[in-house]
Structure formats: C-alpha cells, structure tokens
Design a protein around this motif. Structure first.
Motif, PDB file in Angstrom:
ATOM      1  N   GLN A 146     -32.580  26.677  39.615  1.00 31.42           N
ATOM      2  CA  GLN A 146     -32.718  25.279  39.221  1.00 31.42           C
ATOM      3  C   GLN A 146     -31.362  24.647  38.950  1.00 31.42           C
ATOM      4  O   GLN A 146     -30.453  25.303  38.450  1.00 31.42           O
ATOM      5  CB  GLN A 146     -33.565  25.166  37.948  1.00 31.42           C
ATOM      6  CG  GLN A 146     -33.602  23.766  37.341  1.00 31.42           C
ATOM      7  CD  GLN A 146     -34.416  23.698  36.066  1.00 31.42           C
ATOM      8  OE1 GLN A 146     -35.569  24.111  36.037  1.00 31.42           O
ATOM      9  NE2 GLN A 146     -33.818  23.170  35.005  1.00 31.42           N
ATOM     10  N   TYR A 147     -31.248  23.383  39.298  1.00 29.23           N
ATOM     11  CA  TYR A 147     -30.150  22.576  38.794  1.00 29.23           C
ATOM     12  C   TYR A 147     -30.701  21.180  38.510  1.00 29.23           C
ATOM     13  O   TYR A 147     -31.698  20.756  39.094  1.00 29.23           O
ATOM     14  CB  TYR A 147     -28.972  22.531  39.763  1.00 29.23           C
ATOM     15  CG  TYR A 147     -29.220  21.782  41.050  1.00 29.23           C
ATOM     16  CD1 TYR A 147     -28.983  20.416  41.146  1.00 29.23           C
ATOM     17  CD2 TYR A 147     -29.658  22.455  42.184  1.00 29.23           C
ATOM     18  CE1 TYR A 147     -29.193  19.730  42.327  1.00 29.23           C
ATOM     19  CE2 TYR A 147     -29.880  21.778  43.375  1.00 29.23           C
ATOM     20  CZ  TYR A 147     -29.645  20.418  43.442  1.00 29.23           C
ATOM     21  OH  TYR A 147     -29.861  19.738  44.608  1.00 29.23           O
ATOM     22  N   SER A 148     -30.061  20.500  37.578  1.00 29.05           N
ATOM     23  CA  SER A 148     -30.492  19.154  37.226  1.00 29.05           C
ATOM     24  C   SER A 148     -29.287  18.225  37.220  1.00 29.05           C
ATOM     25  O   SER A 148     -28.137  18.672  37.130  1.00 29.05           O
ATOM     26  CB  SER A 148     -31.192  19.138  35.865  1.00 29.05           C
ATOM     27  OG  SER A 148     -30.295  19.528  34.843  1.00 29.05           O
ATOM     28  N   TYR A 149     -29.557  16.950  37.325  1.00 29.49           N
ATOM     29  CA  TYR A 149     -28.481  15.965  37.303  1.00 29.49           C
ATOM     30  C   TYR A 149     -28.980  14.710  36.577  1.00 29.49           C
ATOM     31  O   TYR A 149     -30.142  14.328  36.683  1.00 29.49           O
ATOM     32  CB  TYR A 149     -28.039  15.604  38.722  1.00 29.49           C
ATOM     33  CG  TYR A 149     -29.131  14.984  39.574  1.00 29.49           C
ATOM     34  CD1 TYR A 149     -29.315  13.602  39.614  1.00 29.49           C
ATOM     35  CD2 TYR A 149     -29.997  15.780  40.318  1.00 29.49           C
ATOM     36  CE1 TYR A 149     -30.303  13.030  40.374  1.00 29.49           C
ATOM     37  CE2 TYR A 149     -31.006  15.218  41.082  1.00 29.49           C
ATOM     38  CZ  TYR A 149     -31.156  13.846  41.111  1.00 29.49           C
ATOM     39  OH  TYR A 149     -32.172  13.274  41.857  1.00 29.49           O
ATOM     40  N   ASP A 150     -28.118  14.099  35.804  1.00 30.60           N
ATOM     41  CA  ASP A 150     -28.388  12.800  35.207  1.00 30.60           C
ATOM     42  C   ASP A 150     -27.712  11.747  36.069  1.00 30.60           C
ATOM     43  O   ASP A 150     -26.583  11.937  36.547  1.00 30.60           O
ATOM     44  CB  ASP A 150     -27.855  12.731  33.782  1.00 30.60           C
ATOM     45  CG  ASP A 150     -28.754  13.440  32.787  1.00 30.60           C
ATOM     46  OD1 ASP A 150     -29.614  14.240  33.234  1.00 30.60           O
ATOM     47  OD2 ASP A 150     -28.612  13.229  31.576  1.00 30.60           O
ATOM     48  N   ILE A 151     -28.400  10.638  36.252  1.00 31.38           N
ATOM     49  CA  ILE A 151     -27.885   9.613  37.154  1.00 31.38           C
ATOM     50  C   ILE A 151     -28.096   8.239  36.529  1.00 31.38           C
ATOM     51  O   ILE A 151     -29.124   7.978  35.900  1.00 31.38           O
ATOM     52  CB  ILE A 151     -28.575   9.710  38.539  1.00 31.38           C
ATOM     53  CG1 ILE A 151     -28.029   8.656  39.501  1.00 31.38           C
ATOM     54  CG2 ILE A 151     -30.085   9.615  38.421  1.00 31.38           C
ATOM     55  CD1 ILE A 151     -28.506   8.847  40.933  1.00 31.38           C
ATOM     56  N   ALA A 152     -27.110   7.374  36.683  1.00 35.62           N
ATOM     57  CA  ALA A 152     -27.175   6.010  36.151  1.00 35.62           C
ATOM     58  C   ALA A 152     -27.912   5.123  37.140  1.00 35.62           C
ATOM     59  O   ALA A 152     -27.332   4.244  37.792  1.00 35.62           O
ATOM     60  CB  ALA A 152     -25.777   5.478  35.871  1.00 35.62           C
ATOM     61  N   ALA A 153     -29.215   5.381  37.281  1.00 35.61           N
ATOM     62  CA  ALA A 153     -30.030   4.633  38.228  1.00 35.61           C
ATOM     63  C   ALA A 153     -31.493   4.713  37.824  1.00 35.61           C
ATOM     64  O   ALA A 153     -31.932   5.694  37.216  1.00 35.61           O
ATOM     65  CB  ALA A 153     -29.848   5.174  39.651  1.00 35.61           C
ATOM     66  N   ASN A 154     -32.238   3.694  38.167  1.00 38.01           N
ATOM     67  CA  ASN A 154     -33.671   3.651  37.949  1.00 38.01           C
ATOM     68  C   ASN A 154     -34.347   4.799  38.685  1.00 38.01           C
ATOM     69  O   ASN A 154     -33.911   5.197  39.759  1.00 38.01           O
ATOM     70  CB  ASN A 154     -34.211   2.303  38.437  1.00 38.01           C
ATOM     71  CG  ASN A 154     -35.700   2.138  38.230  1.00 38.01           C
ATOM     72  OD1 ASN A 154     -36.493   2.497  39.091  1.00 38.01           O
ATOM     73  ND2 ASN A 154     -36.070   1.592  37.089  1.00 38.01           N
ATOM     74  N   TRP A 155     -35.423   5.320  38.109  1.00 37.85           N
ATOM     75  CA  TRP A 155     -36.076   6.497  38.709  1.00 37.85           C
ATOM     76  C   TRP A 155     -36.626   6.209  40.101  1.00 37.85           C
ATOM     77  O   TRP A 155     -36.583   7.077  40.975  1.00 37.85           O
ATOM     78  CB  TRP A 155     -37.180   7.005  37.782  1.00 37.85           C
ATOM     79  CG  TRP A 155     -38.426   6.157  37.741  1.00 37.85           C
ATOM     80  CD1 TRP A 155     -38.658   5.078  36.952  1.00 37.85           C
ATOM     81  CD2 TRP A 155     -39.586   6.321  38.559  1.00 37.85           C
ATOM     82  NE1 TRP A 155     -39.903   4.551  37.209  1.00 37.85           N
ATOM     83  CE2 TRP A 155     -40.505   5.305  38.193  1.00 37.85           C
ATOM     84  CE3 TRP A 155     -39.955   7.229  39.557  1.00 37.85           C
ATOM     85  CZ2 TRP A 155     -41.758   5.168  38.796  1.00 37.85           C
ATOM     86  CZ3 TRP A 155     -41.207   7.090  40.152  1.00 37.85           C
ATOM     87  CH2 TRP A 155     -42.092   6.078  39.775  1.00 37.85           C
TER      88      TRP A 155
END
Length: 397
Positions: free
Chosen positions: A189-198
């Motif tokens: 698994q890897y995850s990422y946070d993003i400055a964008a609407n889902w």
C-alpha cells in the motif's frame, strides 16, 4: 486475456448520449457548501471501502481506520466468534479514543483514561466503581457501525436505512468476487494527500484522454497504434457504478527489464489459477470513491477519500496471493508496485493545477467529451443526490 481486439473501434458517441452532453458546472469541485451537502448525501449514505479481510486474519486482530468525511475513527476487529465488526473508536464513558495503534492484535480494549474495558464484540467487560454510574453494562457497549464484506473487501455504511452491500453493488458483486482481490492474502500500500477535490482526483483515473500527454514514458502499454489516446474498448453502467475494459496495446513499447518483471511473476499466477480469471482488463468503479483493476499481474484498488472541498487522500493497494516465493518473484512484485506509483506521481501535480484553475472561479463550466463518459456519470450520480438532499433541507444551490 486475449479477448480485446488489436484493431480499436471507438465507442459510438450516440451510445453514451443518454448521459448528457452539456458542459458541467465547476462550483461542485471547489465550493465548501456543496461539499458539505455531498458529505451528508453521498458519503454518509453510501458503502465506503475501508479495509481487506486479510488485515484481520484471526480473533483479536484489529485495525484503526480514520475517516475525515465522517469525522470518525473506527475500530475494525475480528471477534472471538470469528465475526468482523466495526465500532466507533470512542469510549462511551467520556468519549476518549480507545486505540492509537494503526493495527495489532489483542483480546480486549481498555480506555487509557479511566480503564473501561471492552471485548472484541464491543461489550463492556468492566469499569472501575461501575455501580456508581447507575446504568447497565449492556447500555455501555461500543457504538457499532454497519460493516459488510464482498470479494474480500470490507465496507462500512453510516446510514442504517441503506440497502445491504450486495444490493448496493448489484451485478457487480459477482464480478468483484471473481477478481484477484477476492483471493488476496496480503498487499502493498501507499497513500498520497493531494490539494484537490476528490471528484477531480478520481476523474483523472477514469479517463485515458490524458495518457498520451502526461504518461508518454510510462503509458506505453495503454496507448499506441490505432488508439493514440488509449480509449477503452467497452464501457458499462450499473446503477451508480460503472466499468470500462482497458484497451491493450498489441505491441507495447516495453523495456527489457519491464518484460522480465512481468514474465517472472507469470508462473506463480498460472499455478494459482489467476491467469484464467474473467475481467482481467476491466476497471470496476464502485460509487462513490473506489475503483479496482483485475489484471493478474497488477491487481490493485484505488480509493479516494474526501477531506475537504479542496483536499483528498488516495490509498492505492496492490494485492497478492501468498508470500514471495523467491527473489525473482519479489522483484516482479516490487516492480509492479513501483510502476503504478511512478505513473500516479506523474498525475498529482496536474490534478492540483486543475484544482487551482477551477477554484479561481474563472470558469463557470467545464467540458467532458464522450470518451470521458465515466467522469460525467460520476458527476451525474453525485449531483442528483446532492440536489435531492438540498431540496429536502430547503437549501438553494
């Protein structure tokens, strides 16, 4: 699979016209008020993927799952009766969160504040000086959340009136159970946070129109020949869910080590019967925020969780059956994960640029073409629920 013809034929636009052809409003992709209605009408009333059965393999196994859209932390645990349950990670005494660990195994859960102690079934086992509370233990159990399983995947639902999971998934439930994820015993698994609407984030992975421009180096297997944009071979829709069959380039531009990585993983897959599973080139999108691809060499899920109107988190999991059997097998698996991650990394900055542009308010509408039909379908399904909820609440959008 060899059922995708090498000669590509674009899906006729008239076959998708029922979804609409008008421009789509941009406000739902950045407006906090719309997001709040969306949170209430979509995410708190839908089945949301949170885990896999292999994460809780034996009694006492647990994981903690934090869901910002629900303002909740959940404790998912396999009980002594072998049943998997979900509870709010909240002590009913004074609301203290019980568990800080991401995962583990234990026979009971004690609140660190006043040592109220609960069993794996959520029942209150003991509490210091409990007689002074003038309440029954049966009324002090952990607060449960609906949890159901299909194809090895665990889903939760915060709405007691929602239909059962299999009814929600419809015909796609059987398809899910025939995908490699249903047999998985482990995953990377890897995850990422993003400055964008889902939705903007999710849509990037629902259309291939961008592959030629954003992924010229890494997308060779999905574009080329008579399909320069990597458009899907087929599309399908089932209630709020959707699917497309990924077109397979008959002559991909792969480097020698890329071919080697793929081939070294093939013998174990054949032995496990995974090469003969149906839907190997299918992308299944489950409303609202999960999609899976069932290709045997890279079976993965991608869940996009909303955080706010302009922030979201993606969680990508590549699923495996059994442990690494040798160094070559390990290499094939590690490369598979690295390849997916590299491709996704190429998307992140572009998605955020899109969010910045929409949030400026410069555009009142944006445009989906016919081969971006899955994006339009998601918008339609979300917006219909938001608009209905707004009408019931007396809100004006």
């Amino acid at each position: 699979m060899n059922d995708v013809a090498s000669t590509f034929k674009r899906i006729p636009a008239e076959d998708l016209a029922w979804l609409g052809t008008n421009p789509v409003p941009t406000k739902p992709y950045y407006d906090p008020a719309y997001f709040e209605l969306e949170r209430q009408s979509v995410f708190l009333k839908s089945w949301i993927h949170v885990a896999h059965l292999c994460e809780v393999p034996e009694p006492g196994s647990f994981i903690r799952c934090d869901l910002e859209f629900a303002r909740a932390s959940l404790l998912i645990v396999r009980g002594r009766d072998d049943r998997v349950r979900a509870f709010h990670n909240v002590c009913p005494h004074r609301g203290t969160q019980l568990v800080d660990e991401a995962a583990g195994r234990q026979s009971k859960f004690s609140c660190p504040y006043h040592m109220w102690t609960f069993g794996t079934d959520g029942a209150l086992l003991s509490a210091p000086d409990f007689d002074a509370f003038h309440v029954d233990k049966a009324d002090c159990s952990l607060v449960s959340v609906r949890l159901e399983e299909c194809g090895g995947l665990l889903f939760v639902n915060f709405d007691q009136d929602s239909p059962p999971l299999r009814d929600w998934l419809g015909a796609y439930a059987e398809r899910l159970e025939q995908m490699p994820v249903a047999r998985a015993t482990t995953f990377a698994q890897y995850s990422y946070d993003i400055a964008a609407n889902w939705k903007l984030t999710y849509d990037n992975f629902q259309e291939n129109y961008h592959l030629r421009f954003i992924h010229p180096r890494s997308g060779g297997a999905g574009i080329g020949g008579d399909n320069q944009f990597g458009y899907p071979a087929t599309m399908g829709f089932e209630g709020p869910h959707r699917t497309q069959r990924i077109w397979s380039n008959p002559a991909p531009d792969l480097k020698p080590f890329q071919r080697a990585a793929a081939m070294r993983g093939i013998p174990p897959l054949a032995e496990q019967g995974l090469l003969d599973l149906p839907y190997g080139r299918d992308y299944l999108a489950f409303f609202p925020n999960l999609f899976l691809i069932g290709t045997p060499t890279q079976p993965f899920s991608h869940t996009v969780y909303p955080i706010s109107a302009d922030r979201s988190r993606g969680v990508v999991r590549v699923y495996w059956v059994g442990e690494d059997r040798d160094a070559s097998h390990r290499f094939a698996r590690e490369y598979s994960v690295a390849q997916i991650r590299d491709i996704h990394c190429e998307d992140i900055a572009m998605i955020e640029r899109g969010q910045n542009g929409l949030a400026s308010g410069a555009l009142k509408h944006m445009h989906f073409q016919s081969m971006e039909a899955l994006c339009r379908h998601l918008f339609n399904e979300v917006d219909s629920r938001v608009q209905e909820h707004a009408r019931k609440m007396g809100d004006v959008l």
